[in-house]
Design a protein around this motif. Structure first.
Motif, short mmCIF file in Angstrom:
data_model
loop_
_atom_site.label_atom_id
_atom_site.label_comp_id
_atom_site.label_asym_id
_atom_site.label_seq_id
_atom_site.Cartn_x
_atom_site.Cartn_y
_atom_site.Cartn_z
N TRP A 32 -0.66 12.17 -9.83
CA TRP A 32 -1.20 11.79 -8.54
C TRP A 32 -2.71 11.95 -8.61
CZ3 TRP A 32 1.30 9.34 -4.85
CH2 TRP A 32 2.70 9.48 -4.76
N ALA B 289 -6.50 -2.65 -5.66
CA ALA B 289 -6.76 -1.28 -5.19
C ALA B 289 -5.89 -0.89 -4.01
CB ALA B 289 -8.23 -1.12 -4.83
N ARG B 290 -5.22 -1.83 -3.39
CA ARG B 290 -4.34 -1.53 -2.26
C ARG B 290 -3.00 -0.95 -2.73
NH1 ARG B 290 -4.23 -6.40 0.37
NH2 ARG B 290 -6.12 -5.93 1.52
N ILE C 62 -12.24 2.79 -8.96
CA ILE C 62 -11.49 2.46 -7.75
C ILE C 62 -12.48 2.44 -6.59
CG2 ILE C 62 -9.32 3.44 -8.62
CD1 ILE C 62 -9.86 5.92 -6.88
N TYR D 117 -3.16 7.59 -5.07
CA TYR D 117 -2.43 6.74 -6.00
C TYR D 117 -1.53 7.60 -6.89
CZ TYR D 117 -6.20 3.30 -5.21
OH TYR D 117 -7.11 2.43 -4.66
N TRP E 170 3.87 -1.49 -6.76
CA TRP E 170 3.44 -1.21 -8.13
C TRP E 170 2.45 -2.27 -8.58
CZ3 TRP E 170 3.59 2.55 -11.59
CH2 TRP E 170 4.60 3.50 -11.54
N ALA F 57 0.82 -1.22 0.00
CA ALA F 57 0.00 0.00 0.00
C ALA F 57 0.85 1.26 0.00
CB ALA F 57 -0.93 0.01 1.22
N VAL G 251 -0.54 7.35 -10.66
CA VAL G 251 -1.06 6.60 -11.81
C VAL G 251 -0.29 6.97 -13.07
CG1 VAL G 251 -3.10 6.11 -13.21
CG2 VAL G 251 -3.36 6.56 -10.76
N ALA H 103 0.07 1.24 -4.16
CA ALA H 103 0.37 2.67 -4.07
C ALA H 103 0.46 3.30 -5.46
CB ALA H 103 1.69 2.88 -3.33
N MET H 104 0.98 2.53 -6.41
CA MET H 104 1.23 3.05 -7.76
C MET H 104 0.64 2.08 -8.78
SD MET H 104 5.17 4.12 -6.96
CE MET H 104 5.45 2.69 -5.92
N ILE H 105 0.03 2.63 -9.81
CA ILE H 105 -0.62 1.80 -10.82
C ILE H 105 -0.15 2.23 -12.21
CG2 ILE H 105 -2.82 1.07 -11.80
CD1 ILE H 105 -4.09 1.97 -9.09
N LYS I 121 -7.99 7.34 -0.35
CA LYS I 121 -6.73 6.71 -0.80
C LYS I 121 -6.10 7.59 -1.85
CE LYS I 121 -4.19 2.72 -1.67
NZ LYS I 121 -2.92 3.30 -2.02
#
Length: 197
Positions: free
Chosen positions: A119, A65-66, A84, A91, A41, A37, A93, A68-70, A89
């Motif tokens: 972000w 969805a947990r 999401i 992220y 990635w 989280a 992205v 930190a980065m997608i 939260k």
């Protein structure tokens, strides 16, 4: 009383006296999920007709969805929307697809252009990106930053650059004099690099 789950990151919350002799295993699981989280990635492929996709959100298990980065990847035939969870939260992205990807949690959403890394923050319903005056940073720079500055006589000065003496700005054609110290500057950088190596 059974364990419960934290609302945003879905960590298991232990009830007093529960899971005797299992705390080490439970704690390690929670720490692994916390690590994901904070610094994990997720690469999420979106391909073809991915008009609506959702990040998985599971209490007792690995969930997308947990992260930190997608990073969204793939070749799309149309823009995609990714849902999401509607919880607080943030992220980072990266839209590595060839189309716009919109992030939504049910309220306002954020559209991310291909190649952009932004972000996004969800307040439990609305998704926003950092910005100024209601605009994303990218839109603010495009609309407010550069449109407010009008450069003088651009049409008659194609191929020139704007040069200032600290008080006045004028259009100048590139000249050899402007590059007179280029060779010295490059040689200095080469020497500095050789010494550093």
């Amino acid at each position: 009383m059974p364990s419960s789950w934290s609302p945003s990151l879905r960590f298991e919350l232990q009830f007093t006296g529960e899971n005797i002799n299992l705390w080490g295993e439970k704690l390690n699981t929670a720490l692994s999920r916390a690590d994901y989280a904070i610094a994990g990635w997720l690469t999420k492929p979106l391909t073809g007709h991915a008009a609506l996709s959702a990040l998985s959100a599971l209490n007792d298990g690995v969930d997308e969805a947990r992260a930190a980065m997608i990073k969204f990847t793939g070749t799309l035939t149309e823009p995609a929307t990714v849902s999401i969870p509607a919880v607080s939260k943030m992220y980072l992205v990266w839209n590595a697809t060839d189309r716009v990807v919109t992030i939504t949690a049910g309220g306002t959403s954020v559209a991310i252009d291909p190649g952009d890394i932004v972000w996004v923050a969800c307040d439990g319903a609305n998704v926003r990106t950092p910005g100024y005056g209601g605009l994303s940073i990218k839109d603010y720079v495009a609309a407010a930053g550069f449109s407010a500055v009008e450069l003088p006589a651009q049409a008659a000065n194609a191929g020139k650059y704007l040069k200032t003496d600290g008080t006045n700005a004028t259009w100048q054609a590139p000249s050899a004099a402007d590059l007179a110290d280029y060779q010295t500057a490059i040689k200095g950088l080469q020497v500095a690099l050789a010494v550093a190596l």
